[in-house]
Write a protein that holds these residues in place. Structure first.
Motif, PDB file in Angstrom:
ATOM      1  N   ARG A  51      24.550  29.385  18.976  1.00 12.40           N
ATOM      2  CA  ARG A  51      25.810  29.361  18.220  1.00 12.40           C
ATOM      3  C   ARG A  51      25.595  30.062  16.882  1.00 12.40           C
ATOM      4  O   ARG A  51      24.798  29.621  16.046  1.00 12.40           O
ATOM      5  CB  ARG A  51      26.280  27.930  18.041  1.00 12.40           C
ATOM      6  N   PRO A  52      26.291  31.190  16.661  1.00 13.80           N
ATOM      7  CA  PRO A  52      26.005  32.033  15.498  1.00 13.80           C
ATOM      8  C   PRO A  52      26.435  31.433  14.161  1.00 13.80           C
ATOM      9  O   PRO A  52      26.020  31.931  13.125  1.00 13.80           O
ATOM     10  CB  PRO A  52      26.802  33.312  15.804  1.00 13.80           C
ATOM     11  N   GLU A  53      27.224  30.362  14.192  1.00 16.68           N
ATOM     12  CA  GLU A  53      27.645  29.786  12.915  1.00 16.68           C
ATOM     13  C   GLU A  53      26.520  29.003  12.234  1.00 16.68           C
ATOM     14  O   GLU A  53      26.577  28.743  11.027  1.00 16.68           O
ATOM     15  CB  GLU A  53      28.861  28.871  13.116  1.00 16.68           C
ATOM     16  N   PHE A  54      25.482  28.650  12.999  1.00 13.11           N
ATOM     17  CA  PHE A  54      24.356  27.930  12.399  1.00 13.11           C
ATOM     18  C   PHE A  54      23.419  28.912  11.708  1.00 13.11           C
ATOM     19  O   PHE A  54      23.275  30.064  12.120  1.00 13.11           O
ATOM     20  CB  PHE A  54      23.591  27.146  13.462  1.00 13.11           C
ATOM     21  N   THR A  55      22.765  28.450  10.655  1.00  8.07           N
ATOM     22  CA  THR A  55      21.815  29.290   9.929  1.00  8.07           C
ATOM     23  C   THR A  55      20.383  28.795  10.024  1.00  8.07           C
ATOM     24  O   THR A  55      19.449  29.539   9.743  1.00  8.07           O
ATOM     25  CB  THR A  55      22.199  29.358   8.435  1.00  8.07           C
ATOM     26  N   SER A  56      20.190  27.525  10.430  1.00  8.34           N
ATOM     27  CA  SER A  56      18.841  26.970  10.427  1.00  8.34           C
ATOM     28  C   SER A  56      18.523  26.128  11.655  1.00  8.34           C
ATOM     29  O   SER A  56      17.380  26.100  12.105  1.00  8.34           O
ATOM     30  CB  SER A  56      18.624  26.120   9.169  1.00  8.34           C
ATOM     31  N   ALA A  57      19.511  25.433  12.220  1.00 11.44           N
ATOM     32  CA  ALA A  57      19.252  24.476  13.295  1.00 11.44           C
ATOM     33  C   ALA A  57      19.871  24.897  14.625  1.00 11.44           C
ATOM     34  O   ALA A  57      20.002  24.085  15.538  1.00 11.44           O
ATOM     35  CB  ALA A  57      19.766  23.091  12.904  1.00 11.44           C
ATOM     36  N   GLY A  58      20.227  26.178  14.765  1.00 11.26           N
ATOM     37  CA  GLY A  58      20.863  26.629  15.991  1.00 11.26           C
ATOM     38  C   GLY A  58      19.969  26.529  17.211  1.00 11.26           C
ATOM     39  O   GLY A  58      20.447  26.321  18.331  1.00 11.26           O
ATOM     40  N   ASP A  59      18.652  26.699  17.036  1.00  8.88           N
ATOM     41  CA  ASP A  59      17.747  26.571  18.179  1.00  8.88           C
ATOM     42  C   ASP A  59      17.693  25.123  18.672  1.00  8.88           C
ATOM     43  O   ASP A  59      17.687  24.864  19.873  1.00  8.88           O
ATOM     44  CB  ASP A  59      16.351  27.087  17.846  1.00  8.88           C
ATOM     45  N   TYR A  60      17.703  24.160  17.733  1.00  8.61           N
ATOM     46  CA  TYR A  60      17.692  22.752  18.107  1.00  8.61           C
ATOM     47  C   TYR A  60      18.936  22.419  18.940  1.00  8.61           C
ATOM     48  O   TYR A  60      18.855  21.724  19.958  1.00  8.61           O
ATOM     49  CB  TYR A  60      17.623  21.885  16.854  1.00  8.61           C
ATOM     50  N   GLU A  61      20.082  22.960  18.525  1.00 13.02           N
ATOM     51  CA  GLU A  61      21.316  22.704  19.272  1.00 13.02           C
ATOM     52  C   GLU A  61      21.204  23.253  20.697  1.00 13.02           C
ATOM     53  O   GLU A  61      21.621  22.607  21.658  1.00 13.02           O
ATOM     54  CB  GLU A  61      22.499  23.345  18.551  1.00 13.02           C
ATOM     55  N   PHE A  62      20.613  24.449  20.844  1.00  7.97           N
ATOM     56  CA  PHE A  62      20.500  25.046  22.171  1.00  7.97           C
ATOM     57  C   PHE A  62      19.534  24.247  23.044  1.00  7.97           C
ATOM     58  O   PHE A  62      19.782  24.048  24.232  1.00  7.97           O
ATOM     59  CB  PHE A  62      20.033  26.498  22.054  1.00  7.97           C
TER      60      PHE A  62
END
Length: 632
Positions: free
Chosen positions: A173-184
Motif C-alpha cells: 500500500r503506497p500510502e504507508f511510509t514505514s510499516a507497509g511491509d508489515y501490513e503486507f
C-alpha cells in the motif's frame, strides 16, 4: 531473482549496496538482477548507479520525476522485475555473499513456502561490511507463527518472497511510509506459509536517520494497521523484539569472515593461485577477475602462458593491486609443465589451481583457507558446478548447470577414479616437497595422478560446499573433449603405476577393470558418435555436391541452348549484313545511274536551249522578210 532497491538521499550507502549485490554468489552465476528506483533524490545516486551499469550487466535504473513513498517505489520495481523471487535490498543493510543463493535455493526446494526470512546481525557502523563487522548483537527471530506476527513484525528487513504473491494479493500500500511491509505480511500470512532460516545471512544497520528510527511515523502506522486488522480489538499485547548477544568467536566462525592478520604469513601471500593459459585471453580475463573478486585477499595470482599469444595487456589491465605474477613459456609444454612453473614461482603457504576457462565463486578461497587454518588437514577440496556450454552466434552460452561430483575422499576409491576437479583443490605447498610436482609425461589425468600421490602421504578432506565452476564443451576447446581419446591410455598408465597399492584388495582391481572397460566403451561410443556425425556430414556434403552438380548440368544445358541461339543470331546477323552490303551496292549503282541520267538531262537541256535559240533566230528572220510584202 530480482533485488529491488529504492534510494532517496542515500548516496553515501548506494555504492556499498551495489557492491554487496554484485558480489552475491547468485549474481556471479547470472541469476540475479538489480532494479534501482531513484525516487527523485537530490543527491548523486544516479552517477554511481550508472558507473556500476557500465561494469556489470543486469542492473536496471529508473528515476522518477517526483518523490514517491518507499512502498510506491517497491511496487514500481516489482512490476519491472523479471525474477520469480523478490527481495528488498535496503541501501544501508548488507547481505552475506551467499545469502540470496541460500534463500532462493530454499524456495526452490520448498514449493509450499511463499516467503523466507533469515536472522541478522546488528551494526551501528555505517557502510559496515560482512567480512569485517564487529557486530556484537543479532536479531534472533522466532519460527513463523501468525499469532506471533500479530504481536510484532518478526520478518526482519531482508526477506525473500515469490513474485506471484502480488498477482494473488496485490501490492504494497503506497500510502504507508514505514510499516507497509508489515501490513503486507499480515495480509498474506494467514493463508501463505512463511519459513525462517535460523542463521545470520545479513547485516542490519540501526540507522538513526532511517525511516524506522527518525520519527514516530512508523509507530503511528503500525498502530493504524493493528486496529485495521482488529488485532488491538482482540486484546493482542504488542511485543518488542530484543536483540541477543553474539560473541567475537561466534562472529568470526560465521562464513565469509575475513581471516585475522595473525593467520597471514607476514611478508608474503597466504595463497598462490596457479592459472595456466594458452590462446584464450578473453576467458583468462574472466578467470583472473573471479580470483580478484574473492572475499579472501591475502593471495597472489601466477599466470603461466604456455607458448600462446601474449597476454601482457590483460595482466597489466587487471594488476591494479600488483598481486599478479606473469610467466611465459617460449613454446608449448602442456598444462603439467605450466602448473609446475607456477608452483616453483609461488610464495604462498597454500597452492590453489584454476584453468583459464573456469572460475571461482567469491567465497572459494576463504572457505578452504578457514578449514585448513583451523584444523589438522593440509589438503582439502570443495564441490564445483559443471557448466555445459555450446557456441551460439560466436559466443559460448551455458545451457545447463549441475554438480556431478560431491564425494568424500576414499583412499581406495581414488585408485579407481578421481573424485574432484582440479580447481576444487587446495593444499600446502610443502606437501609437494614429499610427493613431487605434476608428472609432465602425462597429457591427461595428471591431476588425478597428483592426488593419488598426495593421498599416500596425507589425509584429504572434503568440504561439502559448492564454491567454483568449470566448463564442459564438446567442440574440442577443453581437455575433456580435445584429448578424450588419451584418457584410456593415461588411465592404464596410472593403474599400472599404482598397482602395488591395489593388489592387496581384489575389489579395487575389479573396480579398476570395470572402470577401464566402461571408459573404453564410452570412448567407443564417442568414436561411433563421431563416425555417425562424420557419415551424416559426409552424406550432407554428398547431397550438396549432387545438388550442385545438378545445378551445374542444368546451367550447362542452358549454356548450350544459349550458345545455339547465339550461333543462329550470328548467322542471321551475317545474312542481314550481306543483305545490307548488297543493298548498299545497289544503292551505289542507282546513284551512279541517276548521276548519268542527270548529266544526259543537262546535256539535253543545253541542246534544247540551243535549238530554241536557233528557232527564235529563224522566226526573227522570217518576220523581217515578210514585212515589205505587207506595205506594198
Amino acid at each position: 531473482m530480482s533485488a529491488i532497491v529504492s534510494t532517496y538521499n542515500s548516496a553515501k550507502f548506494i555504492r556499498g549496496c551495489l557492491e554487496n549485490l554484485v558480489n552475491q554468489t547468485l549474481y556471479q552465476k547470472g541469476e540475479l538482477e538489480i532494479v534501482v528506483i531513484d525516487s527523485a533524490s537530490p543527491q548523486n545516486e544516479e552517477s554511481i548507479v550508472k558507473e556500476f551499469q557500465a561494469q556489470y550487466p543486469n542492473i536496471i535504473y529508473e528515476r522518477t520525476s517526483q518523490r514517491e513513498t518507499l512502498y510506491a517505489s517497491w511496487n514500481r520495481a516489482i512490476k519491472m522485475a523479471r525474477g520469480i523471487y523478490i527481495t528488498n535490498a535496503n541501501t544501508d543493510d548488507i547481505l552475506r555473499p551467499d545469502a540470496l543463493e541460500i534463500m532462493a535455493n530454499y524456495l526452490d526446494n520448498h514449493l509450499e513456502v511463499s516467503l523466507i526470512y533469515p536472522d541478522q546481525l546488528i551494526t551501528n557502523t555505517p557502510n559496515d561490511t560482512w567480512a569485517t563487522t564487529k557486530a556484537n548483537r543479532r536479531w534472533n527471530w522466532p519460527s513463523f507463527n501468525y499469532n506471533e506476527l500479530e504481536s510484532r513484525c518478526i520478518i526482519g528487513s531482508q526477506p525473500m518472497w515469490r513474485k506471484s504473491l502480488h498477482e494473488k494479493y496485490g501490492y504494497f500500500r503506497p500510502e504507508f511510509t514505514s510499516a507497509g511491509d508489515y501490513e503486507f505480511w499480515l495480509r498474506i500470512g494467514k493463508t501463505e506459509n512463511f519459513a525462517r532460516i535460523p542463521e545470520p545471512l545479513g547485516l542490519y544497520y540501526e540507522n538513526p536517520q532511517g525511516l524506522e528510527h527518525s520519527s514516530s511515523v512508523g509507530q503511528q502506522e503500525t498502530q493504524k494497521i493493528l486496529e485495521e486488522y482488529g488485532i488491538t480489538q482482540r486484546g493482542v499485547i504488542p511485543k518488542t523484539s530484543i536483540p541477543v548477544a553474539i560473541s567475537p568467536s561466534e562472529l568470526n566462525a560465521l562464513p565469509y569472515r575475513q581471516i585475522g592478520q595473525s593467520t597471514v604469513n607476514i611478508g608474503r601471500p597466504l595463497v598462490s593461485v596457479i592459472i595456466p593459459t594458452k590462446d584464450r585471453p578473453e576467458m583468462l580475463t574472466q578467470a583472473i577477475q573471479s580470483v580478484l573478486n574473492q572475499t579472501f585477499t591475502e593471495l597472489e595470482i601466477i599466470v603461466v602462458n604456455d607458448g600462446g599469444v601474449d597476454v601482457q595487456s590483460v595482466i597489466s589491465r587487471l594488476n591494479a593491486k600488483g598481486n599478479i605474477v606473469y610467466k611465459k613459456h617460449d613454446r608449448t609444454l602442456e598444462r603439467s609443465a605450466a602448473r609446475n612453473t607456477g608452483i616453483r614461482a609461488a610464495r604462498g603457504k597454500y597452492i590453489a589451481y584454476l584453468d583459464d576457462d573456469d572460475n571461482y565463486y567469491p567465497n572459494h578461497i576463504e572457505t578452504l583457507v578457514k578449514f585448513l587454518e583451523n584444523g589438522e588437514y593440509k589438503i582439502a577440496y570443495t564441490d564445483a558446478v559443471m557448466a555445459q556450454q555450446e557456441k551460439q552466434n560466436g559466443e559460448y552460452v551455458t545451457l545447463h548447470r549441475s554438480v556431478p561430483y560431491s564425494l568424500d575422499f576414499d583412499k581406495d576409491k581414488i585408485l579407481v577414479s578421481n573424485c574432484t576437479p582440479n580447481l576444487c583443490l587446495m593444499h600446502e605447498k610443502s606437501c609437494l616437497d614429499e610427493v613431487g610436482l605434476f608428472d609432465e609425461t602425462l597429457s591427461t589425468h595428471e591431476d588425478w595422478d597428483l592426488i593419488i600421490r598426495l593421498s599416500r602421504k596425507f589425509d584429504i578432506a572434503h568440504i561439502k560446499e559448492t564454491t567454483c565452476e568449470f566448463t564442459q564443451r564438446n567442440d574440442g576447446t577443453n581437455t575433456s573433449s580435445h584429448n578424450r581419446g588419451d584418457f584410456t591410455r593415461t588411465r592404464e598408465i596410472i593403474f599400472n603405476q599404482y598397482r602395488h597399492y591395489a593388489e592387496a584388495n581384489p575389489a579395487i582391481l575389479e573396480a579398476q577393470k570395470e572402470a577401464f572397460i566402461a571408459e573404453a566403451k564410452e570412448l567407443a561410443q564417442q568414436v561411433q558418435q563421431i563416425q555417425a556425425q562424420f557419415t551424416q556430414s559426409l552424406d550432407k556434403l554428398q547431397s550438396q555436391l549432387e545438388e550442385k552438380e545438378s545445378h551445374l548440368q542444368q546451367n550447362q544445358a542452358e549454356k548450350s541452348e544459349l550458345s545455339a541461339q547465339v550461333e543462329i543470331w550470328q548467322r542471321s546477323t551475317q545474312e542481314v549484313k550481306a543483305k545490307l552490303e548488297a543493298t548498299q551496292s545497289e544503292k551505289e549503282g542507282v546513284k551512279s545511274q541517276l548521276n548519268s541520267w542527270k548529266q544526259t538531262a543537262e546535256e539535253m537541256q543545253i541542246e534544247l536551249d540551243r535549238s530554241r535559240s536557233k528557232l527564235k533566230q529563224a522566226q526573227s528572220q522570217l518576220d523581217r522578210s515578210a514585212f515589205p510584202i505587207g506595205k506594198s
